[in-house]
Design a protein around this motif. Structure first.
Motif, mmCIF file in Angstrom:
data_model
loop_
_atom_site.group_PDB
_atom_site.id
_atom_site.type_symbol
_atom_site.label_atom_id
_atom_site.label_comp_id
_atom_site.label_asym_id
_atom_site.label_seq_id
_atom_site.Cartn_x
_atom_site.Cartn_y
_atom_site.Cartn_z
ATOM 1 N N ILE A 507 -4.318 0.271 20.480
ATOM 2 C CA ILE A 507 -3.347 1.282 20.051
ATOM 3 C C ILE A 507 -2.122 1.323 20.956
ATOM 4 O O ILE A 507 -1.056 1.800 20.581
ATOM 5 C CB ILE A 507 -4.036 2.667 20.009
ATOM 6 N N TYR A 508 -2.293 0.822 22.173
ATOM 7 C CA TYR A 508 -1.177 0.861 23.116
ATOM 8 C C TYR A 508 -0.331 -0.409 23.076
ATOM 9 O O TYR A 508 0.643 -0.527 23.799
ATOM 10 C CB TYR A 508 -1.715 1.069 24.540
ATOM 11 N N SER A 509 -0.707 -1.365 22.249
ATOM 12 C CA SER A 509 0.058 -2.603 22.153
ATOM 13 C C SER A 509 1.245 -2.386 21.222
ATOM 14 O O SER A 509 1.377 -1.357 20.547
ATOM 15 C CB SER A 509 -0.827 -3.737 21.641
ATOM 16 N N GLU A 510 2.089 -3.394 21.132
ATOM 17 C CA GLU A 510 3.251 -3.287 20.270
ATOM 18 C C GLU A 510 2.833 -3.193 18.815
ATOM 19 O O GLU A 510 1.755 -3.627 18.433
ATOM 20 C CB GLU A 510 4.160 -4.499 20.479
ATOM 21 N N GLU A 511 3.687 -2.609 18.030
ATOM 22 C CA GLU A 511 3.367 -2.304 16.645
ATOM 23 C C GLU A 511 3.182 -3.579 15.830
ATOM 24 O O GLU A 511 3.907 -4.549 15.987
ATOM 25 C CB GLU A 511 4.495 -1.470 16.056
ATOM 26 N N ARG A 512 2.213 -3.544 14.915
ATOM 27 C CA ARG A 512 1.942 -4.697 14.051
ATOM 28 C C ARG A 512 2.983 -4.760 12.938
ATOM 29 O O ARG A 512 3.597 -3.758 12.570
ATOM 30 C CB ARG A 512 0.530 -4.605 13.465
ATOM 31 N N GLN A 513 3.115 -5.960 12.373
ATOM 32 C CA GLN A 513 4.075 -6.181 11.296
ATOM 33 C C GLN A 513 3.343 -6.169 9.958
ATOM 34 O O GLN A 513 2.352 -6.888 9.778
ATOM 35 C CB GLN A 513 4.798 -7.520 11.500
ATOM 36 N N TRP A 514 3.834 -5.372 9.033
ATOM 37 C CA TRP A 514 3.209 -5.239 7.722
ATOM 38 C C TRP A 514 4.133 -5.774 6.641
ATOM 39 O O TRP A 514 5.340 -5.824 6.805
ATOM 40 C CB TRP A 514 2.881 -3.770 7.441
ATOM 41 N N ARG A 515 3.518 -6.173 5.548
ATOM 42 C CA ARG A 515 4.288 -6.669 4.415
ATOM 43 C C ARG A 515 5.218 -5.564 3.912
ATOM 44 O O ARG A 515 4.915 -4.377 4.016
ATOM 45 C CB ARG A 515 3.369 -7.123 3.282
ATOM 46 N N PRO A 516 6.335 -5.965 3.342
ATOM 47 C CA PRO A 516 7.277 -4.967 2.818
ATOM 48 C C PRO A 516 6.601 -4.070 1.783
ATOM 49 O O PRO A 516 5.898 -4.541 0.888
ATOM 50 C CB PRO A 516 8.380 -5.817 2.180
ATOM 51 N N GLY A 517 6.794 -2.793 1.908
ATOM 52 C CA GLY A 517 6.282 -1.839 0.935
ATOM 53 C C GLY A 517 4.989 -1.165 1.328
ATOM 54 O O GLY A 517 4.600 -0.171 0.694
ATOM 55 N N VAL A 518 4.297 -1.669 2.368
ATOM 56 C CA VAL A 518 3.011 -1.078 2.734
ATOM 57 C C VAL A 518 3.219 0.311 3.316
ATOM 58 O O VAL A 518 2.652 1.308 2.846
ATOM 59 C CB VAL A 518 2.252 -1.986 3.723
ATOM 60 N N LYS A 519 4.045 0.404 4.354
ATOM 61 C CA LYS A 519 4.297 1.705 4.968
ATOM 62 C C LYS A 519 5.016 2.640 4.003
ATOM 63 O O LYS A 519 4.735 3.850 3.952
ATOM 64 C CB LYS A 519 5.128 1.535 6.232
ATOM 65 N N GLU A 520 5.928 2.083 3.249
ATOM 66 C CA GLU A 520 6.694 2.908 2.313
ATOM 67 C C GLU A 520 5.779 3.548 1.256
ATOM 68 O O GLU A 520 6.003 4.705 0.859
ATOM 69 C CB GLU A 520 7.776 2.074 1.634
ATOM 70 N N ALA A 521 4.772 2.794 0.802
ATOM 71 C CA ALA A 521 3.849 3.335 -0.204
ATOM 72 C C ALA A 521 3.088 4.533 0.352
ATOM 73 O O ALA A 521 2.899 5.551 -0.342
ATOM 74 C CB ALA A 521 2.885 2.243 -0.658
ATOM 75 N N PHE A 522 2.663 4.429 1.601
ATOM 76 C CA PHE A 522 1.949 5.543 2.215
ATOM 77 C C PHE A 522 2.874 6.750 2.418
ATOM 78 O O PHE A 522 2.497 7.893 2.130
ATOM 79 C CB PHE A 522 1.347 5.114 3.553
ATOM 80 N N GLN A 523 4.053 6.498 2.937
ATOM 81 C CA GLN A 523 4.976 7.601 3.201
ATOM 82 C C GLN A 523 5.354 8.330 1.912
ATOM 83 O O GLN A 523 5.396 9.565 1.868
ATOM 84 C CB GLN A 523 6.239 7.061 3.889
ATOM 85 N N LEU A 524 5.641 7.581 0.865
ATOM 86 C CA LEU A 524 6.090 8.179 -0.390
ATOM 87 C C LEU A 524 4.996 9.021 -1.041
ATOM 88 O O LEU A 524 5.263 10.130 -1.520
ATOM 89 C CB LEU A 524 6.555 7.086 -1.350
ATOM 90 N N ASN A 525 3.770 8.523 -1.061
ATOM 91 C CA ASN A 525 2.700 9.194 -1.806
ATOM 92 C C ASN A 525 1.965 10.244 -0.983
ATOM 93 O O ASN A 525 1.713 11.351 -1.467
ATOM 94 C CB ASN A 525 1.704 8.155 -2.332
ATOM 95 N N LEU A 526 1.619 9.918 0.249
ATOM 96 C CA LEU A 526 0.782 10.830 1.028
ATOM 97 C C LEU A 526 1.507 12.108 1.398
ATOM 98 O O LEU A 526 0.874 13.169 1.538
ATOM 99 C CB LEU A 526 0.272 10.127 2.286
ATOM 100 N N PHE A 527 2.823 12.054 1.557
ATOM 101 C CA PHE A 527 3.577 13.231 1.975
ATOM 102 C C PHE A 527 4.373 13.853 0.827
ATOM 103 O O PHE A 527 5.285 14.647 1.053
ATOM 104 C CB PHE A 527 4.518 12.867 3.128
ATOM 105 N N SER A 528 4.023 13.481 -0.393
ATOM 106 C CA SER A 528 4.682 14.066 -1.553
ATOM 107 C C SER A 528 4.071 15.426 -1.866
ATOM 108 O O SER A 528 3.060 15.842 -1.290
ATOM 109 C CB SER A 528 4.540 13.141 -2.771
ATOM 110 N N ARG A 529 4.681 16.137 -2.817
ATOM 111 C CA ARG A 529 4.164 17.450 -3.214
ATOM 112 C C ARG A 529 2.810 17.341 -3.903
ATOM 113 O O ARG A 529 2.064 18.329 -3.944
ATOM 114 C CB ARG A 529 5.164 18.137 -4.146
ATOM 115 N N LEU A 530 2.501 16.169 -4.420
ATOM 116 C CA LEU A 530 1.198 15.998 -5.068
ATOM 117 C C LEU A 530 0.062 16.020 -4.049
ATOM 118 O O LEU A 530 -1.089 16.252 -4.412
ATOM 119 C CB LEU A 530 1.159 14.698 -5.870
ATOM 120 N N ASN A 531 0.368 15.738 -2.784
ATOM 121 C CA ASN A 531 -0.571 15.871 -1.667
ATOM 122 C C ASN A 531 -1.938 15.246 -1.980
ATOM 123 O O ASN A 531 -2.960 15.944 -2.014
ATOM 124 C CB ASN A 531 -0.737 17.347 -1.301
ATOM 125 N N PRO A 532 -2.017 13.941 -2.209
ATOM 126 C CA PRO A 532 -3.289 13.322 -2.607
ATOM 127 C C PRO A 532 -4.390 13.424 -1.561
ATOM 128 O O PRO A 532 -5.574 13.416 -1.913
ATOM 129 C CB PRO A 532 -2.901 11.864 -2.868
#
Length: 659
Positions: A507-532
């Motif tokens: 956890i203390y190492s440098e951040e891993r690289q993810w495919r485009p859209g992975v982080k964005e999918a989580f940010q968009l859906n998990l923090f939306s008003r639908l609150n899954p």
């Protein structure tokens, strides 16, 4: 001279009248046996020699022609109410014990040949005779009689189609562990059971060749005679074995017969799950462990003359829990054997070199999946047939994944079916060992794209998490979380071989690289008003939060803390609400477990001992996260050590106080 001469006429007449006449032509018999001449005008009486035996001619001594004529007359007289000869013909086929005066084999054969010659008149008025013939003990007779009997059955159902269900019912009933004749007479067969089954199949195949239209009626009979789910293990195993045998010579019924077996198997599967839920939470693996590993060989099961399981559950003194556990164990054995037979059957189908044959077998499985397995909630083992054979080819994987994805977003399908399809999609992609990284990424991109569209369309009118209104959306988000927990390595931007498990940065190492859209999918859906995260299964959410935080893809713990103060019941029909309702210290907290999504994923670990061998090379077991699970294991061990130390200290204090 003249006086001496007299006319002769009158004198002769006088002399004739004076002739003495005998009173009778039969004289008294003297001691001597000299034959006397008889009168030319009467016959002498017939005399019988007392040394000659007088008896009736038996049927077996009669020629076939004579018996044929007597049977014809018996049927003809029966039509006008004279049943004497008709009843004698029926008696030929009546079941008898060995001590009774049974008809001789020759007599039975000649009468059967006579009925074959008179089959045209064996109409509904002769139904009792026809049923007597159908139910007769024909399977243990010589081959020449079997051929004659097959001809009689074929001609009978050809001339009188209303007898077809009775004939087929008799044949299928003879494919059960206990033959009908044995049930009637409580007797044992002198012919090996395997030979008896072979004779029935030969007869059934002959009838289907003569009358192809009988297949529809046969399917109805097969469905009717299928053992009830409470019947013995052996009853199911033997019957399913013969159903699969029928598909060899009646390929037109293959799809329907396999669907019938799958439908009944799913019912047993569900019954096992319901029974397991009534006992301890972790009882499934324990019950399966009670299933004998050295199970009976299939040939032994087929030839066994007993239609019962090895042990009886009728002991009145047996504890209720023990009786229930034994019942579950027997059902597990039953399901295990049937699945093993189906795996072996489909394995032969997919082993065919013809691509069309493989495609046909795949279509059969997919059809059963759509019509039987998918609509059934919480099926546990039956779907592993698809899991194994779909992974035989990358093309098959594409077809199955595409079907699940399409069903998940099909608004014409019921919400429960769409949610189940999402669970199957996620579980297959996560657990399939032969599901490639490319498939994982394609599924991820497809799900995230559709979720983005749904989220944007719904968020404007949404005021909070609503399990009723957005149930399909939450099921798809949960599928995304589940796939990430198992296949996160395939979602990194670098190649798979960039990191070994033991080289995974902490956890203390440098951040891993993810495919485009992975982080964005989580940010968009998990923090939306639908609150899954409030609606998804708590077990899935907890595991995802732990892994996502460790891999530094998204941090959701603060959201989980906020969700603890939100009541889902406040958001049913959320469009009418304008504010979030939080619980306070004075608010009674309601149990919301039933409002969360079920954590059911259909390809969870497979425990059946006999059939497990078929999926051992296809299944992806859970792998711990290096660094994260190691720390968790160390913390668990530390907690256990503290508990043990505490126990020791308490014990020491107790001893000191006693002193």
């Amino acid at each position: 001279m003249t006086s001496a001469f007299r006319p002769a006429g009158p004198t002769s007449a006088l002399l004739t009248k004076q002739l003495p006449r005998r009173s009778t032509l039969v004289r008294k018999r003297e001691d001597d046996d000299t034959p006397q001449p008889s009168s030319p005008s009467k016959r002498s009486k017939v005399s019988f020699d007392s040394d000659v035996e007088v008896r009736l001619v038996e049927d077996w001594e009669k020629s076939p022609v004579v018996i044929q004529e007597s049977v014809r007359r018996a049927i003809q007289k029966h039509a006008i109410g004279d049943n004497a000869g008709y009843d004698r013909v029926k008696a030929i086929y009546a079941p008898t014990n060995q001590d009774d005066d049974a008809a001789t084999p020759t007599s039975v054969k000649y009468h059967t040949a006579a009925l074959l010659s008179n089959v045209a008149v064996l109409d509904k008025k002769c139904a009792d005779l026809v049923h007597a013939v159908i139910d007769s003990d024909w399977l243990e007779r010589p081959d020449d009689y079997l051929n004659l009997f097959r001809q009689l059955l074929a001609n009978l159902v050809s001339a009188h189609g209303y007898f077809l269900p009775n004939v087929l019912h008799m044949l299928v009933d003879n494919l059960t562990p206990t033959l009908p004749s044995q049930r009637r007479m409580n007797a044992s067969s002198t012919v090996p059971r395997s030979q008896t089954y072979a004779r029935v199949h030969k007869t059934l195949q002959y009838l289907l060749q003569i009358i192809p239209s009988a297949c529809r009626t046969l399917l109805s009979v097969l469905t009717k005679i299928f053992p009830h789910q409470s019947d013995s293990r052996r009853a199911h195993i033997v019957y399913v074995h013969h159903l699969l045998k029928i598909t060899d010579y009646a390929p037109i019924l293959q799809t329907d017969i396999l669907a019938l077996i799958t439908e009944r198997l799913v019912k047993i599967d569900l019954q096992v799950q319901e029974d397991l839920e009534e006992i301890a939470e972790d009882a499934e693996e324990g019950v399966v462990q009670r299933v004998p590993r050295a199970q009976s060989d299939m040939d032994k099961i087929l030839d066994d003359s007993e239609d019962s399981d090895d042990e009886s559950d009728t002991d009145d003194e047996m504890d209720q829990d023990i009786r229930r556990t034994k019942k579950i164990t027997k059902n597990v054995e039953k399901m295990d054997y049937i699945l093993d037979m189906l795996f072996a059957y489909y394995d032969q189908q997919f082993a065919a070199s013809s691509a069309s044959s493989q495609a046909s077998s795949l279509n059969v499985l997919l059809s059963q999946f759509q019509t039987i397995i998918l609509p059934t909630h919480r099926s546990r083992h039956t779907q592993f047939l698809l899991f194994h054979f779909v992974q035989q080819s990358s093309a098959h994987v594409d077809v199955f994944v595409g079907l699940c994805a399409q069903t998940s977003f099909d608004k014409k399908r019921p919400a429960m079916v769409r949610q189940a399809a999402a669970a199957y999609l996620a579980s297959f992609v996560a657990r399939g060992l032969h599901v490639s990284s490319d498939i994982v990424r394609e599924v991820w991109d497809y799900l995230s794209t559709e979720l983005k569209r749904i989220c944007r369309e719904s968020e404007a009118g949404c005021r909070g998490p609503d399990p009723q209104r957005y149930s399909t959306y939450y099921a798809l988000v949960q599928a995304l979380l589940y796939i990430f927990c198992f296949r996160w390595r395939d979602l990194e931007s670098g190649p798979d071989e960039d990191y070994d498990d033991d080289e995974l940065p902490s956890i203390y190492s440098e951040e891993r690289q993810w495919r485009p859209g992975v982080k964005e999918a989580f940010q968009l859906n998990l923090f939306s008003r639908l609150n899954p995260l409030k609606v998804c299964s708590p077990a899935i959410v907890t595991e995802f939060a732990r892994i996502a935080h460790h891999l530094r893809v998204v941090y959701v713990y603060h959201l989980l803390e906020t969700n603890k103060r939100i009541r889902l019941s406040r958001y049913y029909g959320s469009s009418s609400y304008t504010q979030v309702n939080r619980e306070t210290a004075l608010t009674a907290r309601r149990d919301e477990d039933h409002q969360h999504l079920d954590e059911y994923f259909p390809f969870d670990p497979y425990y059946l001992p006999r059939s497990k061998r078929w999926i051992e090379g296809d299944y992806r077991e859970w792998k711990g996260i290096p660094g994260l699970d190691d720390e968790k294991a160390m913390e668990s061990a530390s907690d256990e050590g503290e508990i043990e130390d505490s126990d020791v200290e308490e014990g020491t204090e107790t001893e000191e106080s006693n002193v």
